[in-house]
Design a protein around this motif. Structure first.
Motif, PDB file in Angstrom:
ATOM      1  N   ALA A 153       0.580  -1.019  -0.001  1.00 37.15           N
ATOM      2  CA  ALA A 153       0.122   0.095  -0.058  1.00 37.15           C
ATOM      3  C   ALA A 153       0.730   1.262   0.155  1.00 37.15           C
ATOM      4  O   ALA A 153       0.409   2.142  -0.672  1.00 37.15           O
ATOM      5  CB  ALA A 153      -0.950  -0.079   1.233  1.00 37.15           C
ATOM      6  N   ALA A 154       1.839   1.262   1.043  1.00 35.52           N
ATOM      7  CA  ALA A 154       2.470   2.713   1.015  1.00 35.52           C
ATOM      8  C   ALA A 154       4.175   2.484   0.983  1.00 35.52           C
ATOM      9  O   ALA A 154       4.744   3.381   0.707  1.00 35.52           O
ATOM     10  CB  ALA A 154       2.435   3.118   2.394  1.00 35.52           C
ATOM     11  N   SER A 186       6.219   2.032  -1.741  1.00 36.06           N
ATOM     12  CA  SER A 186       6.657   2.744  -2.663  1.00 36.06           C
ATOM     13  C   SER A 186       6.663   4.322  -2.288  1.00 36.06           C
ATOM     14  O   SER A 186       7.369   5.048  -2.876  1.00 36.06           O
ATOM     15  CB  SER A 186       6.106   2.522  -4.053  1.00 36.06           C
ATOM     16  OG  SER A 186       4.733   2.719  -4.279  1.00 36.06           O
ATOM     17  N   VAL A 187       5.875   4.636  -1.515  1.00 38.81           N
ATOM     18  CA  VAL A 187       5.898   6.050  -1.114  1.00 38.81           C
ATOM     19  C   VAL A 187       7.200   6.294  -0.201  1.00 38.81           C
ATOM     20  O   VAL A 187       7.934   7.206  -0.569  1.00 38.81           O
ATOM     21  CB  VAL A 187       4.610   6.574  -0.229  1.00 38.81           C
ATOM     22  CG1 VAL A 187       4.928   7.831   0.532  1.00 38.81           C
ATOM     23  CG2 VAL A 187       3.347   6.168  -0.819  1.00 38.81           C
ATOM     24  N   GLU A 240       9.988   4.364  -0.851  1.00 41.28           N
ATOM     25  CA  GLU A 240      11.071   4.479  -1.838  1.00 41.28           C
ATOM     26  C   GLU A 240      11.004   5.813  -2.414  1.00 41.28           C
ATOM     27  O   GLU A 240      12.563   6.256  -2.709  1.00 41.28           O
ATOM     28  CB  GLU A 240      10.676   3.473  -2.718  1.00 41.28           C
ATOM     29  CG  GLU A 240      10.811   1.996  -2.291  1.00 41.28           C
ATOM     30  CD  GLU A 240      10.298   1.029  -3.073  1.00 41.28           C
ATOM     31  OE1 GLU A 240      10.867  -0.166  -3.084  1.00 41.28           O
ATOM     32  OE2 GLU A 240       9.582   1.323  -4.064  1.00 41.28           O
ATOM     33  N   GLU A 241       9.932   6.257  -2.781  1.00 42.94           N
ATOM     34  CA  GLU A 241      10.020   7.860  -3.323  1.00 42.94           C
ATOM     35  C   GLU A 241      10.736   8.814  -2.198  1.00 42.94           C
ATOM     36  O   GLU A 241      11.670   9.839  -2.741  1.00 42.94           O
ATOM     37  CB  GLU A 241       8.496   8.401  -3.761  1.00 42.94           C
ATOM     38  CG  GLU A 241       7.936   7.254  -4.654  1.00 42.94           C
ATOM     39  CD  GLU A 241       8.792   7.461  -6.002  1.00 42.94           C
ATOM     40  OE1 GLU A 241       9.529   8.697  -6.290  1.00 42.94           O
ATOM     41  OE2 GLU A 241       8.754   6.553  -6.915  1.00 42.94           O
ATOM     42  N   ILE A 242      10.379   8.715  -0.950  1.00 44.58           N
ATOM     43  CA  ILE A 242      11.024   9.687  -0.028  1.00 44.58           C
ATOM     44  C   ILE A 242      12.439   9.389  -0.209  1.00 44.58           C
ATOM     45  O   ILE A 242      13.281  10.288  -0.063  1.00 44.58           O
ATOM     46  CB  ILE A 242      10.574   9.362   1.289  1.00 44.58           C
ATOM     47  CG1 ILE A 242       8.957   9.910   1.407  1.00 44.58           C
ATOM     48  CG2 ILE A 242      10.981  10.385   2.337  1.00 44.58           C
ATOM     49  CD1 ILE A 242       8.138   9.642   2.618  1.00 44.58           C
ATOM     50  N   ALA A 275      14.247   8.311  -2.476  1.00 42.19           N
ATOM     51  CA  ALA A 275      14.842   8.990  -3.578  1.00 42.19           C
ATOM     52  C   ALA A 275      14.937  10.304  -3.567  1.00 42.19           C
ATOM     53  O   ALA A 275      16.026  11.080  -4.040  1.00 42.19           O
ATOM     54  CB  ALA A 275      14.013   8.630  -5.032  1.00 42.19           C
ATOM     55  N   TRP A 276      14.048  11.005  -2.960  1.00 44.56           N
ATOM     56  CA  TRP A 276      14.132  12.503  -2.639  1.00 44.56           C
ATOM     57  C   TRP A 276      15.359  12.711  -1.952  1.00 44.56           C
ATOM     58  O   TRP A 276      16.121  13.910  -2.168  1.00 44.56           O
ATOM     59  CB  TRP A 276      12.665  13.299  -2.027  1.00 44.56           C
ATOM     60  CG  TRP A 276      12.883  14.500  -2.095  1.00 44.56           C
ATOM     61  CD1 TRP A 276      12.197  15.265  -2.736  1.00 44.56           C
ATOM     62  CD2 TRP A 276      13.341  15.168  -0.969  1.00 44.56           C
ATOM     63  NE1 TRP A 276      12.508  16.622  -2.373  1.00 44.56           N
ATOM     64  CE2 TRP A 276      12.963  16.607  -1.163  1.00 44.56           C
ATOM     65  CE3 TRP A 276      14.113  15.046   0.390  1.00 44.56           C
ATOM     66  CZ2 TRP A 276      13.584  17.707  -0.282  1.00 44.56           C
ATOM     67  CZ3 TRP A 276      14.432  15.970   1.214  1.00 44.56           C
ATOM     68  CH2 TRP A 276      14.214  17.391   0.829  1.00 44.56           C
ATOM     69  N   PHE A 277      15.428  12.312  -0.833  1.00 45.13           N
ATOM     70  CA  PHE A 277      16.639  12.364   0.105  1.00 45.13           C
ATOM     71  C   PHE A 277      17.942  12.252  -0.747  1.00 45.13           C
ATOM     72  O   PHE A 277      19.125  12.907  -0.542  1.00 45.13           O
ATOM     73  CB  PHE A 277      16.593  11.481   1.231  1.00 45.13           C
ATOM     74  CG  PHE A 277      15.823  12.144   2.426  1.00 45.13           C
ATOM     75  CD1 PHE A 277      16.280  13.216   3.079  1.00 45.13           C
ATOM     76  CD2 PHE A 277      14.593  11.488   2.783  1.00 45.13           C
ATOM     77  CE1 PHE A 277      15.672  13.717   4.351  1.00 45.13           C
ATOM     78  CE2 PHE A 277      13.841  12.067   3.836  1.00 45.13           C
ATOM     79  CZ  PHE A 277      14.423  13.307   4.359  1.00 45.13           C
ATOM     80  N   GLN A 320      18.628  12.903  -3.839  1.00 47.26           N
ATOM     81  CA  GLN A 320      18.794  13.832  -4.591  1.00 47.26           C
ATOM     82  C   GLN A 320      18.882  15.021  -3.969  1.00 47.26           C
ATOM     83  O   GLN A 320      19.828  16.223  -4.225  1.00 47.26           O
ATOM     84  CB  GLN A 320      17.426  14.343  -5.435  1.00 47.26           C
ATOM     85  CG  GLN A 320      17.337  13.147  -6.698  1.00 47.26           C
ATOM     86  CD  GLN A 320      15.723  13.263  -7.201  1.00 47.26           C
ATOM     87  OE1 GLN A 320      15.291  14.548  -7.198  1.00 47.26           O
ATOM     88  NE2 GLN A 320      15.371  12.413  -7.866  1.00 47.26           N
ATOM     89  N   LEU A 375      10.205   8.381  10.319  1.00 52.26           N
ATOM     90  CA  LEU A 375       9.079   8.915   9.901  1.00 52.26           C
ATOM     91  C   LEU A 375       8.056   7.537   9.880  1.00 52.26           C
ATOM     92  O   LEU A 375       8.630   6.411   9.349  1.00 52.26           O
ATOM     93  CB  LEU A 375       9.103   9.530   8.350  1.00 52.26           C
ATOM     94  CG  LEU A 375       7.820   9.463   7.593  1.00 52.26           C
ATOM     95  CD1 LEU A 375       7.153  11.033   8.020  1.00 52.26           C
ATOM     96  CD2 LEU A 375       8.076   9.721   6.054  1.00 52.26           C
ATOM     97  N   ILE A 391       1.813   4.630   6.588  1.00 58.64           N
ATOM     98  CA  ILE A 391       0.969   5.671   6.333  1.00 58.64           C
ATOM     99  C   ILE A 391      -0.364   5.129   6.701  1.00 58.64           C
ATOM    100  O   ILE A 391      -0.900   4.212   5.908  1.00 58.64           O
ATOM    101  CB  ILE A 391       1.082   6.268   4.977  1.00 58.64           C
ATOM    102  CG1 ILE A 391       2.543   6.674   4.642  1.00 58.64           C
ATOM    103  CG2 ILE A 391       0.157   7.321   4.663  1.00 58.64           C
ATOM    104  CD1 ILE A 391       2.898   7.041   3.181  1.00 58.64           C
TER     105      ILE A 391
END
Lengths: 432, 133
Positions: free
Chosen positions: B79-80, B82-83, B85-87, B89-91, B93, B128, B131
């Motif tokens: 459910a969450a 990949s969220v 994983e995206e966070i 990825a943001w870190f 970058q 964190l 979710i």
């Protein structure tokens, strides 16, 4: 944990987390970020946009800015506070005197009703209701801890709701027994509840278990079911958007599938539900179950396809977390006489052995995945083996003890398969 | 004397006006219409608030810190995740010196996981958790 922590919730629930949950349950002003709703079931591209392009619904800031701020912004005085909070708003025993029309509107404005007119709980009516039990008005039936707030549900508060629902004093022991379950099962999955009554009290108060038993055709079935909703919304403090977060909700919450078993029409060897659970036949017992749905046989049993086969077919669509079959006595008699199911347990065993579904379908259920998939990933059996199995392999999701059999109605060979798991009930006689 | 009478009269009028204003407008109208007033019991129950606990002090910077992202498994394991994983990825970058650790909590969202909380406290500087919804 002693380190900076940020909570994350979806938009449908985050305001509960920072408001009600903080004040009445948690006590810690956790910094939350709110993701757009829904999160579950969305593709990775949507999750990417939530993180890189969307705003936190709490602060309005870009999502990652809100998360970084949550870890790094110095604490406010409110966030440093430790100790007793301000007192909660007091609830007076009596409301301000007003006209009937205004009070009916007030109860709706407060979300204390099901939006049908109620009987106003005057002191005289509540006093009359209290004569239906030997219990004292200030006795606590239950301390309600979900959703938060540690509210003491007293006999008098139950009587108030019983009056509102239209009940009579002779119904009150049933409603007090029901109050031990308040608030009713409720979740983001649009859950519903089922109330089952067994024992002599069915006849004493004249519940309907002989025909059209699940329809709006009997006073007791109606007010008992309704009282559960009213108690859950008042004492239980369940209010849409504040403490409940379903999207579809459930129409079954108007009456909560309030039924009584037709014990008199059970085939020989088929015990009433309360006797199956260990009570005496002379006990009166009320049982509340949670579930979501029911599927009808849509017409009479067909000779060429015995009912247990169609029940099996329908049960393949259920989650596997629990089930019950609600059937007319004619179906029960047929299952016994023509199909050889000499007890309810025989039928439950056969269904558990014959209901199969694919592994993919099993894990496709959101509640099953929420409760068990993470355990599977951590190696806990039997979930781990089920997670490793090929998606198109078959699984038998039910245990015999997880399938209830309820006989009610009278006159047609119809039945329902439901996903309401029947558990142990409470004795109504204790509340006389 | 007349002056005193006038003052008393004005005071009485003012008091009457205040008393009338004390009634809610609708109630006053209904009362005027002669509809009977009813007293009823309150179905609501007072909720008790819980004692407040302070938050842990915040960090000055996330540079070089270890941040745990904890999936509570709400809605299932997909459910969450990949969220998070995206966070991560943001870190990568934006704050590449931060070390991101994604963890799945034991059991369903409602199960406690003391071992994980201990690990985070020992090895992490921020977390964190989510979710829900």
């Amino acid at each position: 944990m002693g380190i900076p922590t940020v909570g994350a919730a979806a938009a449908n629930i985050v305001h509960y987390a920072i408001g009600y949950d903080f004040e009445y349950t948690n006590g810690m002003p956790i910094r939350y970020v709110g993701f757009p709703f829904p999160v579950a079931g969305q593709p990775k591209s949507v999750h990417h946009s939530y993180v890189f392009e969307r705003e936190d619904v709490v602060s309005g800031k870009p999502m990652m800015q809100a998360i970084v701020d949550g870890f790094t912004k110095p604490l406010t005085e409110k966030e440093k506070f430790q100790g007793r909070p301000p007192e909660a708003v007091a609830e007076p025993r009596l409301l301000e005197p007003d006209t009937e029309d205004n009070l009916q509107q007030l109860f709706k404005d407060k979300d204390w009703t099901d939006y049908n007119p109620i009987i106003l709980p005057t002191e005289e009516r509540v006093a009359a209701m209290l004569k239906g039990t030997s219990r004292k008005p200030d006795e606590v039936v239950k301390k309600i801890t979900w959703p938060g707030g540690a509210r003491n549900l007293t006999v008098e508060k139950v009587a108030v709701c019983a009056v509102m629902a239209g009940a009579k004093p002779q119904h009150f022991p049933l409603i007090l027994a029901l109050a031990t379950y308040v608030p009713f099962g409720n979740s983001t999955s649009s859950m519903a509840n089922m109330i089952l009554v067994n024992g002599p009290i069915r006849n004493e108060v004249k519940m309907n278990y002989k025909g059209n038993v699940m329809g709006p055709h009997n006073e007791v079935n109606s007010v008992l079911g309704r009282s559960f909703t009213l108690m859950s919304k008042t004492a239980g403090n369940l209010h849409a958007g504040k403490t409940t977060f379903s999207s579809l909700g459930s129409n079954l919450q108007y009456n909560n599938l309030c039924i009584a078993e037709n014990e008199e029409a059970l085939p020989a060897g088929w015990d009433p539900v309360h006797v199956q659970m260990g009570a005496k036949p002379t006990d009166s017992v009320l049982t509340v179950s949670t579930g979501w749905s029911y599927i009808s046989s849509v017409g009479e049993v067909q000779r060429g396809y015995p009912p247990q086969f169609l029940m099996r077919d329908y049960m393949r669509s259920l989650s596997g977390m629990g089930a019950s079959v609600i059937m007319d006595p004619a179906v029960a008699g047929l299952l016994k006489d023509s199909q050889g199911f000499n007890t309810k347990a025989d039928l439950a065993k056969w269904l558990a052995e014959n209901v199969e579904k694919t592994i993919a379908s099993f894990w496709g259920n959101g509640v099953v995945s929420t409760m068990w998939a993470s355990m599977a990933l951590q190696g806990l059996e039997p979930h781990a083996s089920r997670m490793k199995a090929p998606p198109d392999s078959m699984i038998k999701p039910f245990q015999p003890r997880g399938i209830g059999v309820i006989v009610t109605g009278g006159g047609q060979t119809t039945w329902f398969v439901t996903d309401f798991g029947v558990g142990r009930g409470v004795k109504i006689d204790d509340w006389r | 004397m007349r002056r005193n009478q006038l003052f008393t009269c004005c005071l009485a009028l003012i008091m009457a006006a205040v008393a009338t204003a004390g009634l809610a407008p609708v109630q006053a109208q209904q009362k005027a219409a002669g509809k009977p007033l009813i007293t009823v019991l309150n179905p609501a129950i007072e909720s008790k608030m819980v004692d407040r606990e302070p938050l842990s002090p915040r960090l000055d910077t996330l540079e070089g810190k270890t941040i745990y992202l904890v999936d509570i498994n709400w809605g299932g394991p997909e459910a969450a995740y990949s969220v998070f994983e995206e966070i991560q990825a943001w870190f990568k970058q934006n704050i590449p010196s931060a070390k991101i650790v994604i963890k799945r909590k034991y059991g369903s969202y409602s199960n406690d996981d003391p071992a994980l909380w201990k690990e985070i406290k020992q090895n992490g500087q921020a977390a964190l958790i989510g979710i829900s919804g």
